[in-house]
Write a protein that holds these residues in place. Structure first.
Motif, PDB file in Angstrom:
ATOM      1  N   ARG A   1      47.987  -0.115 -20.260  1.00  0.00           N
ATOM      2  CA  ARG A   1      46.888   0.195 -21.160  1.00  0.00           C
ATOM      3  C   ARG A   1      46.933  -0.808 -22.316  1.00  0.00           C
ATOM      4  O   ARG A   1      47.990  -1.332 -22.655  1.00  0.00           O
ATOM      5  CB  ARG A   1      47.011   1.620 -21.705  1.00  0.00           C
ATOM      6  N   TRP A   2      45.768  -1.042 -22.910  1.00  0.00           N
ATOM      7  CA  TRP A   2      45.681  -1.963 -24.037  1.00  0.00           C
ATOM      8  C   TRP A   2      45.555  -1.153 -25.321  1.00  0.00           C
ATOM      9  O   TRP A   2      44.733  -0.247 -25.412  1.00  0.00           O
ATOM     10  CB  TRP A   2      44.476  -2.883 -23.880  1.00  0.00           C
ATOM     11  N   ILE A   3      46.397  -1.484 -26.298  1.00  0.00           N
ATOM     12  CA  ILE A   3      46.317  -0.810 -27.592  1.00  0.00           C
ATOM     13  C   ILE A   3      45.829  -1.813 -28.637  1.00  0.00           C
ATOM     14  O   ILE A   3      46.117  -3.013 -28.553  1.00  0.00           O
ATOM     15  CB  ILE A   3      47.672  -0.180 -27.999  1.00  0.00           C
ATOM     16  N   ASN A   4      45.068  -1.298 -29.591  1.00  0.00           N
ATOM     17  CA  ASN A   4      44.558  -2.163 -30.651  1.00  0.00           C
ATOM     18  C   ASN A   4      45.635  -2.398 -31.704  1.00  0.00           C
ATOM     19  O   ASN A   4      46.212  -1.452 -32.242  1.00  0.00           O
ATOM     20  CB  ASN A   4      43.330  -1.526 -31.300  1.00  0.00           C
ATOM     21  N   VAL A   5      45.925  -3.646 -31.968  1.00  0.00           N
ATOM     22  CA  VAL A   5      46.911  -4.012 -32.993  1.00  0.00           C
ATOM     23  C   VAL A   5      46.243  -4.077 -34.360  1.00  0.00           C
ATOM     24  O   VAL A   5      46.715  -3.481 -35.331  1.00  0.00           O
ATOM     25  CB  VAL A   5      47.586  -5.351 -32.649  1.00  0.00           C
ATOM     26  N   VAL A   6      45.129  -4.777 -34.433  1.00  0.00           N
ATOM     27  CA  VAL A   6      44.425  -4.922 -35.705  1.00  0.00           C
ATOM     28  C   VAL A   6      42.976  -5.297 -35.432  1.00  0.00           C
ATOM     29  O   VAL A   6      42.676  -5.967 -34.443  1.00  0.00           O
ATOM     30  CB  VAL A   6      45.109  -5.985 -36.604  1.00  0.00           C
ATOM     31  N   PHE A   7      42.083  -4.829 -36.300  1.00  0.00           N
ATOM     32  CA  PHE A   7      40.668  -5.171 -36.215  1.00  0.00           C
ATOM     33  C   PHE A   7      40.190  -5.533 -37.619  1.00  0.00           C
ATOM     34  O   PHE A   7      40.425  -4.775 -38.566  1.00  0.00           O
ATOM     35  CB  PHE A   7      39.868  -3.989 -35.671  1.00  0.00           C
ATOM     36  N   MET A   8      39.582  -6.674 -37.755  1.00  0.00           N
ATOM     37  CA  MET A   8      39.087  -7.133 -39.049  1.00  0.00           C
ATOM     38  C   MET A   8      37.627  -7.530 -38.927  1.00  0.00           C
ATOM     39  O   MET A   8      37.190  -7.986 -37.870  1.00  0.00           O
ATOM     40  CB  MET A   8      39.898  -8.337 -39.546  1.00  0.00           C
ATOM     41  N   GLN A   9      36.899  -7.382 -40.019  1.00  0.00           N
ATOM     42  CA  GLN A   9      35.513  -7.836 -40.015  1.00  0.00           C
ATOM     43  C   GLN A   9      35.113  -8.263 -41.426  1.00  0.00           C
ATOM     44  O   GLN A   9      35.842  -8.029 -42.391  1.00  0.00           O
ATOM     45  CB  GLN A   9      34.585  -6.736 -39.499  1.00  0.00           C
ATOM     46  N   GLY A  10      33.976  -8.915 -41.499  1.00  0.00           N
ATOM     47  CA  GLY A  10      33.474  -9.362 -42.791  1.00  0.00           C
ATOM     48  C   GLY A  10      34.300 -10.486 -43.378  1.00  0.00           C
ATOM     49  O   GLY A  10      34.803 -11.372 -42.676  1.00  0.00           O
ATOM     50  N   GLN A  11      34.478 -10.457 -44.699  1.00  0.00           N
ATOM     51  CA  GLN A  11      35.179 -11.532 -45.400  1.00  0.00           C
ATOM     52  C   GLN A  11      36.616 -11.672 -44.936  1.00  0.00           C
ATOM     53  O   GLN A  11      37.143 -12.780 -44.814  1.00  0.00           O
ATOM     54  CB  GLN A  11      35.136 -11.269 -46.907  1.00  0.00           C
ATOM     55  N   GLU A  12      37.269 -10.505 -44.659  1.00  0.00           N
ATOM     56  CA  GLU A  12      38.671 -10.560 -44.236  1.00  0.00           C
ATOM     57  C   GLU A  12      38.804 -11.247 -42.885  1.00  0.00           C
ATOM     58  O   GLU A  12      39.744 -12.007 -42.654  1.00  0.00           O
ATOM     59  CB  GLU A  12      39.241  -9.142 -44.207  1.00  0.00           C
ATOM     60  N   ALA A  13      37.857 -10.962 -41.980  1.00  0.00           N
ATOM     61  CA  ALA A  13      37.873 -11.638 -40.687  1.00  0.00           C
ATOM     62  C   ALA A  13      37.563 -13.116 -40.837  1.00  0.00           C
ATOM     63  O   ALA A  13      38.022 -13.947 -40.038  1.00  0.00           O
ATOM     64  CB  ALA A  13      36.860 -10.983 -39.749  1.00  0.00           C
TER      65      ALA A  13
ATOM     66  N   ALA B   1      32.755   2.215 -38.117  1.00  0.00           N
ATOM     67  CA  ALA B   1      33.235   3.525 -38.561  1.00  0.00           C
ATOM     68  C   ALA B   1      34.723   3.498 -38.837  1.00  0.00           C
ATOM     69  O   ALA B   1      35.225   4.272 -39.647  1.00  0.00           O
ATOM     70  CB  ALA B   1      32.936   4.575 -37.487  1.00  0.00           C
ATOM     71  N   ARG B   2      35.442   2.584 -38.189  1.00  0.00           N
ATOM     72  CA  ARG B   2      36.878   2.507 -38.408  1.00  0.00           C
ATOM     73  C   ARG B   2      37.212   1.914 -39.758  1.00  0.00           C
ATOM     74  O   ARG B   2      38.341   1.999 -40.223  1.00  0.00           O
ATOM     75  CB  ARG B   2      37.533   1.677 -37.296  1.00  0.00           C
ATOM     76  N   GLU B   3      36.243   1.305 -40.386  1.00  0.00           N
ATOM     77  CA  GLU B   3      36.519   0.643 -41.664  1.00  0.00           C
ATOM     78  C   GLU B   3      36.982   1.661 -42.697  1.00  0.00           C
ATOM     79  O   GLU B   3      37.830   1.362 -43.543  1.00  0.00           O
ATOM     80  CB  GLU B   3      35.263  -0.077 -42.163  1.00  0.00           C
ATOM     81  N   SER B   4      36.456   2.894 -42.598  1.00  0.00           N
ATOM     82  CA  SER B   4      36.821   3.908 -43.581  1.00  0.00           C
ATOM     83  C   SER B   4      38.236   4.406 -43.379  1.00  0.00           C
ATOM     84  O   SER B   4      38.779   5.090 -44.242  1.00  0.00           O
ATOM     85  CB  SER B   4      35.860   5.101 -43.478  1.00  0.00           C
ATOM     86  N   GLN B   5      38.857   4.092 -42.243  1.00  0.00           N
ATOM     87  CA  GLN B   5      40.187   4.590 -41.955  1.00  0.00           C
ATOM     88  C   GLN B   5      41.272   3.691 -42.516  1.00  0.00           C
ATOM     89  O   GLN B   5      42.443   4.024 -42.446  1.00  0.00           O
ATOM     90  CB  GLN B   5      40.370   4.738 -40.437  1.00  0.00           C
ATOM     91  N   ARG B   6      40.907   2.563 -43.014  1.00  0.00           N
ATOM     92  CA  ARG B   6      41.921   1.639 -43.505  1.00  0.00           C
ATOM     93  C   ARG B   6      41.657   1.257 -44.948  1.00  0.00           C
ATOM     94  O   ARG B   6      40.510   1.160 -45.395  1.00  0.00           O
ATOM     95  CB  ARG B   6      41.923   0.351 -42.665  1.00  0.00           C
ATOM     96  N   VAL B   7      42.723   1.067 -45.678  1.00  0.00           N
ATOM     97  CA  VAL B   7      42.589   0.549 -47.031  1.00  0.00           C
ATOM     98  C   VAL B   7      42.117  -0.881 -46.963  1.00  0.00           C
ATOM     99  O   VAL B   7      41.286  -1.333 -47.746  1.00  0.00           O
ATOM    100  CB  VAL B   7      43.950   0.647 -47.763  1.00  0.00           C
ATOM    101  N   SER B   8      42.623  -1.635 -45.996  1.00  0.00           N
ATOM    102  CA  SER B   8      42.235  -3.026 -45.807  1.00  0.00           C
ATOM    103  C   SER B   8      42.368  -3.357 -44.340  1.00  0.00           C
ATOM    104  O   SER B   8      43.282  -2.903 -43.666  1.00  0.00           O
ATOM    105  CB  SER B   8      43.145  -3.955 -46.629  1.00  0.00           C
ATOM    106  N   TRP B   9      41.440  -4.176 -43.844  1.00  0.00           N
ATOM    107  CA  TRP B   9      41.564  -4.588 -42.459  1.00  0.00           C
ATOM    108  C   TRP B   9      42.762  -5.506 -42.259  1.00  0.00           C
ATOM    109  O   TRP B   9      43.209  -5.698 -41.142  1.00  0.00           O
ATOM    110  CB  TRP B   9      40.284  -5.304 -42.017  1.00  0.00           C
ATOM    111  N   PHE B  10      43.263  -6.056 -43.350  1.00  0.00           N
ATOM    112  CA  PHE B  10      44.461  -6.883 -43.232  1.00  0.00           C
ATOM    113  C   PHE B  10      45.723  -6.037 -43.287  1.00  0.00           C
ATOM    114  O   PHE B  10      46.807  -6.548 -43.124  1.00  0.00           O
ATOM    115  CB  PHE B  10      44.496  -7.940 -44.351  1.00  0.00           C
ATOM    116  N   GLU B  11      45.577  -4.751 -43.571  1.00  0.00           N
ATOM    117  CA  GLU B  11      46.737  -3.866 -43.541  1.00  0.00           C
ATOM    118  C   GLU B  11      46.966  -3.417 -42.110  1.00  0.00           C
ATOM    119  O   GLU B  11      46.044  -2.941 -41.460  1.00  0.00           O
ATOM    120  CB  GLU B  11      46.490  -2.636 -44.416  1.00  0.00           C
TER     121      GLU B  11
END
Length: 260
Positions: free
Chosen positions: A126-138, A235-245
């Protein structure tokens, strides 16, 4: 070898044979021999029941010759009857054991032993997500990709992989996939256990890692379809303090009530 006429000698030989069998059956290199051993034991138990009944009868028949050590016939006769009764009780118990042993032999006769053991249930990838970034951070990672190539961006995102912690966070949040999610206008790069997906048009990057899930830990197909989203979303954006975290750190913060 049995004499078939000397009870004392044959009893001693039977005792030694049983001792040898007890030693030999500590391990079975060829399970194909199990049924044969059970069959021989069943025959032996049937003979043992007969022996006990015959010993009981012999105690009763020879009562006139029974005395105790002081020469008292009444006491000796009483003890001979007591021995006969106990022997009959033992034969009854052996009769019950014979029934159970016969049932065991019947079940064993239906077993087909193979030389090659059945392989254990294989783990499923199975594939697990390590990190997802978008916008300026991406954008910072996309700049690395533009400057040094997709592999450089993939290696950069590996710093967000904390091994078991990241795996646990992905499992808890349902970010587990049969295949790495892919969307329109995305570029992909597979390298070893990692898969990079990125899009300049949508300004996002995602890193996935393959993980072997044991059969006992897998969700049914219907449950997995409910637990895992089809692809990372805003929708996942609200689950993280930062996409770089890293996801694992965010999960710990949320569990402790530290997330903003």
């Amino acid at each position: 070898m049995p004499t078939f006429y000397d009870p004392g000698a044959d009893a001693g030989e039977a005792s030694e044979a049983l001792r040898g069998l007890a030693h030999a059956t500590r391990t079975f290199e060829s399970p194909q021999n199990l049924y044969g051993v059970l069959g021989d034991l069943l025959s032996g138990v049937q003979s043992l029941k007969q022996i006990l009944d015959q010993l009981a009868s012999a105690h009763v028949k020879n009562r006139p010759r029974a005395f105790d050590d002081q020469g008292d016939h009444s006491i000796g006769s009483k003890d001979a009857l007591a021995a006969a009764d106990e022997l009959h009780q033992a034969a009854t118990l052996i009769d019950q054991a014979e029934e159970r042993l016969d049932a065991a032999a019947g079940a064993a006769s239906r077993v087909a032993w193979h030389e090659v053991p059945a392989s254990e249930a294989p783990a499923v990838a199975r594939w697990i997500n390590v990190v997802f970034m978008q916008g300026q951070e991406a954008g910072e990672v996309l700049d690395i990709i533009d400057a040094d190539g997709a592999l450089a961006g993939l290696n950069h995102l590996k710093y967000w992989d904390y091994g078991d912690e990241t795996t646990s966070a992905a499992m808890e949040n349902g970010y587990v996939y049969d295949a790495p999610p892919s969307g329109p206008l995305e570029h992909e790069l597979h390298d070893g256990d990692y898969h990079l997906a990125y899009s300049h048009a949508f300004a996002h990057v995602a890193l996935y890692r393959i993980h072997a899930v044991d059969m006992v830990d897998q969700l049914p197909d219907d449950a997995r379809s409910l637990a895992a989203p089809s692809a990372p979303s805003r929708a996942r954006e609200s689950q993280r303090v930062s996409w770089f975290e890293p996801a694992s750190i965010t999960a710990v913060r949320q569990q402790r009530g530290l997330a903003l």
